[in-house]
Design a protein around this motif. Structure first.
Motif, mmCIF file in Angstrom:
data_model
loop_
_atom_site.group_PDB
_atom_site.id
_atom_site.type_symbol
_atom_site.label_atom_id
_atom_site.label_comp_id
_atom_site.label_asym_id
_atom_site.label_seq_id
_atom_site.Cartn_x
_atom_site.Cartn_y
_atom_site.Cartn_z
ATOM 1 N N THR A 88 -7.588 4.459 7.200
ATOM 2 C CA THR A 88 -7.395 3.456 6.155
ATOM 3 C C THR A 88 -7.325 4.140 4.797
ATOM 4 O O THR A 88 -8.233 4.879 4.412
ATOM 5 C CB THR A 88 -8.548 2.432 6.161
ATOM 6 N N ILE A 89 -6.232 3.888 4.081
ATOM 7 C CA ILE A 89 -6.034 4.467 2.752
ATOM 8 C C ILE A 89 -6.374 3.450 1.660
ATOM 9 O O ILE A 89 -6.995 3.791 0.657
ATOM 10 C CB ILE A 89 -4.574 4.938 2.574
ATOM 11 N N ILE A 90 -5.960 2.213 1.878
ATOM 12 C CA ILE A 90 -6.273 1.113 0.956
ATOM 13 C C ILE A 90 -6.952 0.028 1.779
ATOM 14 O O ILE A 90 -6.412 -0.403 2.803
ATOM 15 C CB ILE A 90 -5.001 0.551 0.298
ATOM 16 N N LYS A 119 -3.756 -0.845 3.823
ATOM 17 C CA LYS A 119 -2.735 0.064 4.325
ATOM 18 C C LYS A 119 -3.398 1.252 5.007
ATOM 19 O O LYS A 119 -4.303 1.875 4.466
ATOM 20 C CB LYS A 119 -1.852 0.564 3.164
ATOM 21 N N SER A 120 -2.915 1.554 6.223
ATOM 22 C CA SER A 120 -3.442 2.679 6.996
ATOM 23 C C SER A 120 -2.298 3.569 7.454
ATOM 24 O O SER A 120 -1.156 3.121 7.600
ATOM 25 C CB SER A 120 -4.222 2.183 8.217
ATOM 26 N N PRO A 173 -11.411 8.183 -2.534
ATOM 27 C CA PRO A 173 -11.093 8.286 -1.107
ATOM 28 C C PRO A 173 -12.066 7.479 -0.265
ATOM 29 O O PRO A 173 -13.268 7.418 -0.571
ATOM 30 C CB PRO A 173 -11.236 9.786 -0.818
ATOM 31 N N GLY A 222 -5.448 7.433 -2.566
ATOM 32 C CA GLY A 222 -4.528 6.341 -2.260
ATOM 33 C C GLY A 222 -3.733 5.832 -3.433
ATOM 34 O O GLY A 222 -3.050 4.803 -3.328
ATOM 35 N N LYS A 223 -3.747 6.557 -4.558
ATOM 36 C CA LYS A 223 -3.029 6.096 -5.760
ATOM 37 C C LYS A 223 -1.533 5.959 -5.501
ATOM 38 O O LYS A 223 -0.936 4.905 -5.759
ATOM 39 C CB LYS A 223 -3.237 7.068 -6.930
ATOM 40 N N THR A 283 0.045 5.957 -2.646
ATOM 41 C CA THR A 283 0.287 4.987 -1.569
ATOM 42 C C THR A 283 0.322 3.572 -2.128
ATOM 43 O O THR A 283 1.196 2.762 -1.774
ATOM 44 C CB THR A 283 -0.788 5.100 -0.481
ATOM 45 N N LEU A 284 -0.611 3.256 -3.018
ATOM 46 C CA LEU A 284 -0.643 1.930 -3.634
ATOM 47 C C LEU A 284 0.632 1.676 -4.427
ATOM 48 O O LEU A 284 1.242 0.607 -4.321
ATOM 49 C CB LEU A 284 -1.872 1.808 -4.526
#
Length: 212
Positions: free
Chosen positions: A15-17, A9-10, A209, A39-40, A42-43
């Protein structure tokens, strides 16, 4: 069992994940821990179908699962948000009963029975006619958990469940999450607190991160 395979995922080219794979066993607690920006959340939002992933797949009970599918996501994943997101104009009872009525189309008797069971389970029976502004932070959290459980999800997610509460309530939250495990529900907990994460977790995922 919930599986994530090669999830990426960006946002705005960042890019975060990146290519994340993991498994969450039934009736277990996964703690996802890490600093801000790792990214916690976001996940969690991807698992809950609040964000669509760029690539990768989700598998639930050995079948492909799209968290973004409106017809199933609320019955699969419930979320307890960091700020609870209670409706201020509705009582505790009404907050919990709203989604079963609007989404599950349950009849009044069924809703009342299920909500009363949840109120009893979470120690909220004497607060059912109160409004959010009359509740403490810990009480609001329990109402938010009851509201999520009213949809009978297979997986319950929490976004930073201790961050909005007084530090002395941390152990109370841990006990509540561990008690809910006894009911058979799978739980995913996002937290920046490593000691809290280890106290409740069957499985621990540490995220950092990414360097973009």
């Amino acid at each position: 069992m919930l599986k994530l395979e090669n999830v990426t995922k960006s946002f705005d080219g960042k890019t975060i994940i990146n290519n994340l794979s993991l498994e969450v066993k039934d009736n277990s607690i996964l703690s996802i821990v890490g600093p801000s920006g790792a990214g916690k959340t976001t996940l969690l939002r991807c698992i809950a179908g609040l964000e669509r992933v760029d690539s990768g797949s989700f598998i639930l009970n050995n079948q492909s699962f799209d968290p973004f599918d409106e017809s199933v996501k609320e019955r699969v994943v419930g979320v307890v948000f960091q700020d609870f997101n209670l409706f201020p104009h509705l009582s505790v009872m009404e907050n919990i009963a709203l989604a079963p009525k609007m989404v599950l189309k349950q009849d009044k008797a069924t809703i009342e029975k299920n909500v009363n069971n949840l109120l009893s389970q979470l120690g909220l029976t004497n607060l059912k006619n109160q409004y959010p502004f009359e509740l403490s932070g810990g009480q609001k959290q329990r109402v938010a958990i009851a509201r999520a459980l009213a949809m009978q999800p297979q997986i319950l997610c929490y976004d930073e469940p201790t961050s909005a509460l007084d530090p002395n309530l941390r152990d109370t939250v841990a006990e509540l999450i561990l008690d809910l495990k006894k009911t058979g529900i799978t739980q995913i907990v996002i937290t920046h607190d490593p000691s809290f994460a280890k106290k409740i977790a069957d499985q621990l995922l540490e995220v950092k991160p990414l360097n973009n």
